[in-house]
Design a protein around this motif. Structure first.
Motif, mmCIF file in Angstrom:
data_model
loop_
_atom_site.group_PDB
_atom_site.id
_atom_site.type_symbol
_atom_site.label_atom_id
_atom_site.label_comp_id
_atom_site.label_asym_id
_atom_site.label_seq_id
_atom_site.Cartn_x
_atom_site.Cartn_y
_atom_site.Cartn_z
ATOM 1 N N ILE A 1 37.063 38.703 35.493
ATOM 2 C CA ILE A 1 36.851 37.921 36.552
ATOM 3 C C ILE A 1 36.362 38.453 37.804
ATOM 4 N N PRO A 2 35.898 37.729 38.639
ATOM 5 C CA PRO A 2 35.143 38.180 39.919
ATOM 6 C C PRO A 2 36.073 38.828 40.954
ATOM 7 N N ASP A 3 36.979 39.682 40.530
ATOM 8 C CA ASP A 3 37.812 40.421 41.433
ATOM 9 C C ASP A 3 37.450 41.685 41.798
ATOM 10 N N GLU A 4 37.700 42.677 42.640
ATOM 11 C CA GLU A 4 37.808 43.971 42.746
ATOM 12 C C GLU A 4 39.036 44.390 42.691
ATOM 13 N N LEU A 5 39.269 45.824 41.926
ATOM 14 C CA LEU A 5 40.513 46.240 41.767
ATOM 15 C C LEU A 5 40.393 47.356 42.930
ATOM 16 N N PRO A 6 41.370 47.780 43.538
ATOM 17 C CA PRO A 6 41.631 48.814 44.756
ATOM 18 C C PRO A 6 41.170 50.016 43.910
ATOM 19 N N GLY A 7 40.054 50.750 44.727
ATOM 20 C CA GLY A 7 39.362 51.919 44.273
ATOM 21 C C GLY A 7 38.406 51.751 43.183
ATOM 22 N N ASN A 8 37.971 50.416 42.997
ATOM 23 C CA ASN A 8 36.898 50.103 42.053
ATOM 24 C C ASN A 8 35.755 48.893 42.885
ATOM 25 N N ARG A 9 35.403 49.297 43.916
ATOM 26 C CA ARG A 9 34.451 48.494 44.923
ATOM 27 C C ARG A 9 33.268 48.247 44.174
ATOM 28 N N LEU A 10 32.693 47.091 44.197
ATOM 29 C CA LEU A 10 31.455 46.583 43.522
ATOM 30 C C LEU A 10 31.408 46.513 42.041
ATOM 31 N N HIS A 11 32.572 46.309 41.544
ATOM 32 C CA HIS A 11 32.936 46.135 40.164
ATOM 33 C C HIS A 11 33.839 44.800 40.003
ATOM 34 N N ASP A 12 33.511 44.140 38.766
ATOM 35 C CA ASP A 12 34.312 42.919 38.554
ATOM 36 C C ASP A 12 35.520 43.445 37.825
ATOM 37 N N THR A 13 36.387 42.785 37.563
ATOM 38 C CA THR A 13 37.623 43.072 36.569
ATOM 39 C C THR A 13 37.800 42.505 35.120
ATOM 40 N N ILE A 14 38.319 43.384 34.360
ATOM 41 C CA ILE A 14 38.719 43.021 33.137
ATOM 42 C C ILE A 14 40.009 42.593 33.118
ATOM 43 N N GLU A 15 40.446 41.393 32.598
ATOM 44 C CA GLU A 15 41.911 40.982 32.691
ATOM 45 C C GLU A 15 42.037 40.769 31.006
ATOM 46 N N ILE A 16 43.261 41.245 30.650
ATOM 47 C CA ILE A 16 43.600 41.376 29.297
ATOM 48 C C ILE A 16 44.895 40.618 29.425
ATOM 49 N N LYS A 17 45.047 39.591 28.471
ATOM 50 C CA LYS A 17 46.128 38.886 28.289
ATOM 51 C C LYS A 17 46.858 39.164 26.873
ATOM 52 N N TYR A 18 47.881 39.540 26.533
ATOM 53 C CA TYR A 18 48.512 39.632 25.133
ATOM 54 C C TYR A 18 49.623 38.630 25.158
ATOM 55 N N VAL A 19 49.298 37.708 24.116
ATOM 56 C CA VAL A 19 50.488 36.572 24.052
ATOM 57 C C VAL A 19 51.315 36.643 22.837
ATOM 58 N N PHE A 20 52.458 36.623 22.884
ATOM 59 C CA PHE A 20 53.442 36.656 21.757
ATOM 60 C C PHE A 20 54.352 35.257 21.679
ATOM 61 N N GLN A 21 54.467 34.976 20.532
ATOM 62 C CA GLN A 21 55.462 33.841 20.306
ATOM 63 C C GLN A 21 56.868 34.277 19.968
ATOM 64 N N ASP A 22 57.805 33.562 20.375
ATOM 65 C CA ASP A 22 59.249 34.138 19.562
ATOM 66 C C ASP A 22 58.983 34.176 18.066
ATOM 67 N N GLY A 23 59.643 35.027 17.606
ATOM 68 C CA GLY A 23 59.696 35.292 15.952
ATOM 69 C C GLY A 23 60.682 35.708 15.406
ATOM 70 N N ILE A 24 60.801 36.274 14.110
ATOM 71 C CA ILE A 24 61.632 36.813 13.576
ATOM 72 C C ILE A 24 61.357 38.113 13.078
ATOM 73 N N GLN A 25 62.383 39.199 13.345
ATOM 74 C CA GLN A 25 61.759 40.634 12.998
ATOM 75 C C GLN A 25 61.501 40.608 11.450
ATOM 76 N N THR A 26 60.772 41.563 11.055
ATOM 77 C CA THR A 26 60.598 41.792 9.650
ATOM 78 C C THR A 26 60.835 43.371 9.365
ATOM 79 N N GLU A 27 60.649 43.705 8.151
ATOM 80 C CA GLU A 27 60.780 45.052 7.714
ATOM 81 C C GLU A 27 60.165 46.424 8.706
#
Length: 205
Positions: A82-108
């Protein structure tokens, strides 16, 4: 013992007797820790290995000491630049990571197999620098090995998910938390943590 085996083989046949002993040996092996001789308080992890509590390499992550695989439930890892700069990282874009989990049932290998856990979407950020891209590649290996998250039992009685590897979850400066940038030590620190879990540069080859 030989007389007993001979008598048994005469009554049920040698083939059936051998099959019986094979099944008993397999059952015994399935209850025995893969890294020590104990059969006490063993847990069968998602990878299929049976491990005793004392031999779990990183107990909080439930990581298998045999194959270095965790017990994270199924989910999705999505990365975007994404075209954003993180604080302390001027002149660089940002990598956005999304982790998506659905509701589920626990296993072993989870805290309470057969019980529901609650899913969630988590978002984290890395600078789109050469080192940030390297950390992203390592995080993808950790994800594939099911090391990134774990299910835990919260004080309210719910089973939720939490990070096992520290991620930066904020794009703005916040001095009250270590979840934001700038942080000169973060990328190096997370690589050290990943190395403890067996995820190193060699994993990228």
């Amino acid at each position: 013992m030989n007389k007993v085996c001979d008598a048994a083989s005469e009554s049920i046949g040698k083939k059936e007797l051998l099959q019986y002993f094979k099944q008993k040996a397999e059952a015994l092996e399935s209850e025995t820790c893969k890294t020590c001789p104990t059969r006490k308080e063993t847990t069968t992890l998602q990878c299929g290995h049976t491990i005793c509590e004392a031999c779990l390499f990183v107990k909080e992550q439930r990581m298998c000491p045999v194959c270095k695989t965790g017990n994270m439930p199924p989910g999705e890892m999505i990365t975007t630049v994404i075209p954003d700069e993180l604080p302390g990282n001027r002149l660089h874009d940002t990598i956005e990571i999304k982790y998506v989990f659905q509701d589920g049932i626990q296993t072993e290998g989870h805290p309470k197999p057969g019980t529901e856990y609650h899913g969630e979407t988590f978002t984290a950020y890395l600078p789109n620098t050469s080192e940030g891209q390297k950390v992203l590649a390592l995080l993808k290996v950790a994800w594939k090995r099911k090391l990134t998250f774990q299910i835990y039992h919260d004080p309210l009685g719910l089973y939720l998910l939490k990070y096992c590897i520290h991620h930066k979850k904020m794009k703005v400066v916040n001095t009250n938390t270590d979840d934001s940038y700038p942080d000169r030590n973060y990328l190096g620190g997370v690589q050290m943590k990943l190395a403890e879990l067996g995820v190193t540069e060699d994993s990228l080859k």
